[in-house]
Scaffold this motif. Structure first.
Motif, PDB file in Angstrom:
ATOM      1  N   ASP A   1       0.833  -1.193   0.000  1.00  0.00           N
ATOM      2  CA  ASP A   1       0.000   0.000   0.000  1.00  0.00           C
ATOM      3  C   ASP A   1       0.875   1.253   0.000  1.00  0.00           C
ATOM      4  O   ASP A   1       1.918   1.301   0.655  1.00  0.00           O
ATOM      5  CB  ASP A   1      -0.886   0.041   1.249  1.00  0.00           C
ATOM      6  CG  ASP A   1      -2.240  -0.607   1.033  1.00  0.00           C
ATOM      7  OD1 ASP A   1      -2.560  -0.946  -0.118  1.00  0.00           O
ATOM      8  OD2 ASP A   1      -2.981  -0.785   2.025  1.00  0.00           O
ATOM      9  N   LEU A   2       0.435   2.264  -0.738  1.00  0.00           N
ATOM     10  CA  LEU A   2       1.031   3.593  -0.621  1.00  0.00           C
ATOM     11  C   LEU A   2       0.279   4.312   0.498  1.00  0.00           C
ATOM     12  O   LEU A   2      -0.946   4.471   0.422  1.00  0.00           O
ATOM     13  CB  LEU A   2       0.890   4.375  -1.926  1.00  0.00           C
ATOM     14  CG  LEU A   2       1.318   5.855  -1.878  1.00  0.00           C
ATOM     15  CD1 LEU A   2       2.803   5.990  -1.538  1.00  0.00           C
ATOM     16  CD2 LEU A   2       1.010   6.549  -3.198  1.00  0.00           C
ATOM     17  N   VAL A   3       1.002   4.697   1.546  1.00  0.00           N
ATOM     18  CA  VAL A   3       0.362   5.349   2.680  1.00  0.00           C
ATOM     19  C   VAL A   3       0.914   6.762   2.840  1.00  0.00           C
ATOM     20  O   VAL A   3       2.071   7.036   2.511  1.00  0.00           O
ATOM     21  CB  VAL A   3       0.552   4.549   3.990  1.00  0.00           C
ATOM     22  CG1 VAL A   3      -0.129   3.201   3.898  1.00  0.00           C
ATOM     23  CG2 VAL A   3       2.025   4.387   4.321  1.00  0.00           C
ATOM     24  N   ARG A   4       0.074   7.630   3.323  1.00  0.00           N
ATOM     25  CA  ARG A   4       0.453   9.019   3.595  1.00  0.00           C
ATOM     26  C   ARG A   4      -0.003   9.347   5.015  1.00  0.00           C
ATOM     27  O   ARG A   4      -1.193   9.219   5.332  1.00  0.00           O
ATOM     28  CB  ARG A   4      -0.188   9.958   2.585  1.00  0.00           C
ATOM     29  CG  ARG A   4       0.136  11.449   2.797  1.00  0.00           C
ATOM     30  CD  ARG A   4      -0.641  12.302   1.814  1.00  0.00           C
ATOM     31  NE  ARG A   4      -0.527  13.737   2.097  1.00  0.00           N
ATOM     32  CZ  ARG A   4       0.312  14.560   1.479  1.00  0.00           C
ATOM     33  NH1 ARG A   4       1.108  14.087   0.533  1.00  0.00           N
ATOM     34  NH2 ARG A   4       0.353  15.844   1.791  1.00  0.00           N
ATOM     35  N   VAL A   5       0.936   9.762   5.859  1.00  0.00           N
ATOM     36  CA  VAL A   5       0.654  10.066   7.263  1.00  0.00           C
ATOM     37  C   VAL A   5       0.885  11.556   7.478  1.00  0.00           C
ATOM     38  O   VAL A   5       1.992  12.055   7.270  1.00  0.00           O
ATOM     39  CB  VAL A   5       1.548   9.240   8.209  1.00  0.00           C
ATOM     40  CG1 VAL A   5       1.178   9.495   9.653  1.00  0.00           C
ATOM     41  CG2 VAL A   5       1.443   7.750   7.883  1.00  0.00           C
ATOM     42  N   GLU A   6      -0.167  12.262   7.874  1.00  0.00           N
ATOM     43  CA  GLU A   6      -0.109  13.720   8.014  1.00  0.00           C
ATOM     44  C   GLU A   6      -0.178  14.116   9.484  1.00  0.00           C
ATOM     45  O   GLU A   6      -0.989  13.568  10.242  1.00  0.00           O
ATOM     46  CB  GLU A   6      -1.277  14.366   7.257  1.00  0.00           C
ATOM     47  CG  GLU A   6      -1.271  14.034   5.767  1.00  0.00           C
ATOM     48  CD  GLU A   6      -2.544  14.435   5.063  1.00  0.00           C
ATOM     49  OE1 GLU A   6      -2.551  14.433   3.812  1.00  0.00           O
ATOM     50  OE2 GLU A   6      -3.534  14.741   5.758  1.00  0.00           O
ATOM     51  N   GLY A   7       0.679  15.057   9.894  1.00  0.00           N
ATOM     52  CA  GLY A   7       0.724  15.501  11.273  1.00  0.00           C
ATOM     53  C   GLY A   7       0.482  16.992  11.398  1.00  0.00           C
ATOM     54  O   GLY A   7       0.928  17.779  10.557  1.00  0.00           O
ATOM     55  N   LYS A   8      -0.235  17.371  12.461  1.00  0.00           N
ATOM     56  CA  LYS A   8      -0.550  18.776  12.711  1.00  0.00           C
ATOM     57  C   LYS A   8      -0.435  19.051  14.212  1.00  0.00           C
ATOM     58  O   LYS A   8      -1.023  18.331  15.027  1.00  0.00           O
ATOM     59  CB  LYS A   8      -1.969  19.081  12.223  1.00  0.00           C
ATOM     60  CG  LYS A   8      -2.466  20.487  12.533  1.00  0.00           C
ATOM     61  CD  LYS A   8      -3.934  20.665  12.158  1.00  0.00           C
ATOM     62  CE  LYS A   8      -4.149  20.504  10.668  1.00  0.00           C
ATOM     63  NZ  LYS A   8      -5.548  20.818  10.281  1.00  0.00           N
ATOM     64  N   MET A   9       0.318  20.086  14.572  1.00  0.00           N
ATOM     65  CA  MET A   9       0.433  20.478  15.968  1.00  0.00           C
ATOM     66  C   MET A   9      -0.885  21.089  16.429  1.00  0.00           C
ATOM     67  O   MET A   9      -1.426  21.995  15.783  1.00  0.00           O
ATOM     68  CB  MET A   9       1.568  21.496  16.127  1.00  0.00           C
ATOM     69  CG  MET A   9       1.857  21.873  17.580  1.00  0.00           C
ATOM     70  SD  MET A   9       2.572  20.508  18.485  1.00  0.00           S
ATOM     71  CE  MET A   9       4.076  20.246  17.530  1.00  0.00           C
ATOM     72  N   VAL A  10      -1.417  20.584  17.555  1.00  0.00           N
ATOM     73  CA  VAL A  10      -2.713  21.093  18.021  1.00  0.00           C
ATOM     74  C   VAL A  10      -2.665  21.634  19.441  1.00  0.00           C
ATOM     75  O   VAL A  10      -3.569  22.361  19.854  1.00  0.00           O
ATOM     76  CB  VAL A  10      -3.814  20.006  17.917  1.00  0.00           C
ATOM     77  CG1 VAL A  10      -4.089  19.662  16.469  1.00  0.00           C
ATOM     78  CG2 VAL A  10      -3.458  18.765  18.702  1.00  0.00           C
ATOM     79  N   SER A  11      -1.621  21.300  20.213  1.00  0.00           N
ATOM     80  CA  SER A  11      -1.547  21.806  21.577  1.00  0.00           C
ATOM     81  C   SER A  11      -0.097  21.785  22.043  1.00  0.00           C
ATOM     82  O   SER A  11       0.633  20.832  21.764  1.00  0.00           O
ATOM     83  CB  SER A  11      -2.409  20.953  22.522  1.00  0.00           C
ATOM     84  OG  SER A  11      -2.322  21.406  23.851  1.00  0.00           O
ATOM     85  N   VAL A  12       0.307  22.853  22.758  1.00  0.00           N
ATOM     86  CA  VAL A  12       1.661  22.943  23.291  1.00  0.00           C
ATOM     87  C   VAL A  12       1.584  23.335  24.759  1.00  0.00           C
ATOM     88  O   VAL A  12       0.918  24.320  25.114  1.00  0.00           O
ATOM     89  CB  VAL A  12       2.502  23.986  22.514  1.00  0.00           C
ATOM     90  CG1 VAL A  12       3.872  24.167  23.169  1.00  0.00           C
ATOM     91  CG2 VAL A  12       2.655  23.569  21.061  1.00  0.00           C
ATOM     92  N   GLY A  13       2.249  22.547  25.618  1.00  0.00           N
ATOM     93  CA  GLY A  13       2.311  22.859  27.036  1.00  0.00           C
ATOM     94  C   GLY A  13       3.663  23.421  27.400  1.00  0.00           C
ATOM     95  O   GLY A  13       4.374  23.992  26.565  1.00  0.00           O
ATOM     96  N   THR A  14       4.063  23.213  28.651  1.00  0.00           N
ATOM     97  CA  THR A  14       5.356  23.723  29.105  1.00  0.00           C
ATOM     98  C   THR A  14       6.499  23.088  28.325  1.00  0.00           C
ATOM     99  O   THR A  14       7.395  23.767  27.838  1.00  0.00           O
ATOM    100  CB  THR A  14       5.534  23.455  30.603  1.00  0.00           C
ATOM    101  OG1 THR A  14       4.424  24.004  31.316  1.00  0.00           O
ATOM    102  CG2 THR A  14       6.822  24.098  31.123  1.00  0.00           C
ATOM    103  N   ALA A  15       6.466  21.761  28.210  1.00  0.00           N
ATOM    104  CA  ALA A  15       7.469  21.043  27.423  1.00  0.00           C
ATOM    105  C   ALA A  15       6.839  19.970  26.546  1.00  0.00           C
ATOM    106  O   ALA A  15       7.532  19.300  25.789  1.00  0.00           O
ATOM    107  CB  ALA A  15       8.510  20.407  28.344  1.00  0.00           C
ATOM    108  N   SER A  16       5.523  19.804  26.653  1.00  0.00           N
ATOM    109  CA  SER A  16       4.827  18.762  25.903  1.00  0.00           C
ATOM    110  C   SER A  16       4.203  19.314  24.639  1.00  0.00           C
ATOM    111  O   SER A  16       3.837  20.495  24.570  1.00  0.00           O
ATOM    112  CB  SER A  16       3.744  18.110  26.765  1.00  0.00           C
ATOM    113  OG  SER A  16       2.765  19.067  27.128  1.00  0.00           O
ATOM    114  N   LEU A  17       4.074  18.456  23.648  1.00  0.00           N
ATOM    115  CA  LEU A  17       3.489  18.838  22.366  1.00  0.00           C
ATOM    116  C   LEU A  17       2.530  17.730  21.934  1.00  0.00           C
ATOM    117  O   LEU A  17       2.905  16.555  21.923  1.00  0.00           O
ATOM    118  CB  LEU A  17       4.568  19.031  21.298  1.00  0.00           C
ATOM    119  CG  LEU A  17       5.739  19.951  21.664  1.00  0.00           C
ATOM    120  CD1 LEU A  17       6.977  19.105  22.015  1.00  0.00           C
ATOM    121  CD2 LEU A  17       6.090  20.884  20.520  1.00  0.00           C
TER     122      LEU A  17
END
Length: 358
Positions: free
Chosen positions: A91-107
């Motif tokens: 299979d040809l797969v495409r994985v897309e990522g988007k930043m939705v929340s940022v804490g003190t050191a967490s993402l």
């Protein structure tokens, strides 16, 4: 004591003055994708296991987190992952990522994976989940100086509300796993209707599969720790082997991975023991618990992550097939009763909150 507290506060203010918080970044500045042709060419078109796509999910989340934080990042947690479509070799797969929340050191990154259907040439959604990364300094401590996040669309604000809800659900789930039953457990209260009339019954211990192996340098990141996605890939493989042995059939596949937390680093020098057991059985699905122990270079042994995989049993043409083996329960075996009780609670929680992705 007051002098020392005042001195500590002054040092913190001085550190903040010398290292001001970087300006916030817009969501689109770190958005990215990973794409690949996965599986084995010799098995093209046949169903494949889920571990390889989970590796890409982790890789994509790490890519987005690094672009935002501009420092090393490590995997902290995966939210519940539900596979919506069969995944096939080549299979040809495409994985897309988007930043939705940022804490003190967490993402927190929303990751959405697609596969291309060869018949229609269209894209199908495989899974959607949230992955939490932690930004770290060169010494491995949390980096609390990462940029904030500036939402740049109503969709991001909606996703942030979902993240908050998923975090609350994760806390509920953790409390559920630690809680004790309100009343004494019996075979009658623990037994599920689907576990009745099985042609074969095995104790949980009889379902156990143990694998022990070391980590290799190629499986580690820049921090000299094992990639979270790589570790999940191993756990799923052991879980699949356990399911195959239990059903006496090769045709089982992961359709869900429950929440998993990486609370300790896994080093390239560690020897890892994976222990998989079947803890819950329904008509066509079963749940496998995979626990891990880490033997450090100095000989100390510590607990590693625990994962719960829901496996589907299917036949040669891809339709779900009944599982004829069940879990043997005895009133005298309190450990088995408790394990099955908690597995049943996980299933009910999953059915209510996680069966459909966020």
């Amino acid at each position: 004591n007051l002098d020392s507290l005042w001195l500590k506060k002054c040092n913190e203010l001085l550190l903040m003055a010398n290292n001001p918080q970087p300006p916030g970044k817009y969501v689109h500045e770190s958005e990215d994708f990973v794409s690949d042709i996965i599986g084995n060419e010799a098995l093209a078109g046949k169903r494949m296991q889920t571990g390889e796509i989970l590796q890409l999910v982790d890789l994509c989340a790490a890519r987005v987190a690094y672009k935002h934080a501009q420092c090393n990042v490590v995997t902290a947690a995966f939210d519940s992952v539900v596979l919506l479509q069969p995944l096939l070799h080549c299979d040809l797969v495409r994985v897309e990522g988007k930043m939705v929340s940022v804490g003190t050191a967490s993402l927190v990154i929303q990751v959405r994976a697609h596969r291309q259907d060869m018949r229609t040439r269209g894209w199908q959604v495989l899974l959607t989940c949230f992955v939490t990364m932690v930004a770290i300094n060169k010494d491995g401590s949390p980096n609390k100086g990462i940029p904030g996040l500036i939402p740049d669309s109503p969709e991001v604000e909606q996703l942030q509300a979902q993240v908050k809800q998923r975090k609350e659900l994760s806390q509920q789930w953790s409390l559920l796993m630690e809680s004790q039953p309100a009343e004494q457990l019996t075979v009658e209260t623990v037994t599920d209707d689907a576990n009745v009339n099985k042609t074969e019954l095995l104790s949980i211990e009889e379902t156990q599969v143990v694998v022990k192996r070391n980590c290799l340098p190629k499986q580690t990141n820049i921090n000299n720790t094992v990639y979270g996605g790589e570790f999940i890939y191993w756990m799923e493989r052991v879980g699949i082997q356990c399911g195959r042995t239990f059903t006496r059939d090769m045709d089982v596949v992961t359709i869900c991975m429950n929440r998993i937390f990486f609370r300790k680093p896994i080093y390239v020098t560690d020897w890892v023991q994976f222990t998989a057991k079947v803890v819950y059985v329904r008509t066509h699905t079963l749940e496998v618990e995979v626990t891990t122990t880490l033997e450090r270079l100095d000989g100390t042994v510590t607990e590693g992550p625990t994962a719960y995989f829901i496996l589907l049993h299917y036949n040669s043409v891809g339709y779900k097939q009944e599982i004829m083996t069940g879990i043997a329960l005895s009133q005298d075996d309190k450990d088995t009763l408790l394990a099955c009780y908690r597995a049943k609670q996980r299933f009910l929680f999953w059915k209510q909150y996680d069966a459909r992705p966020p």
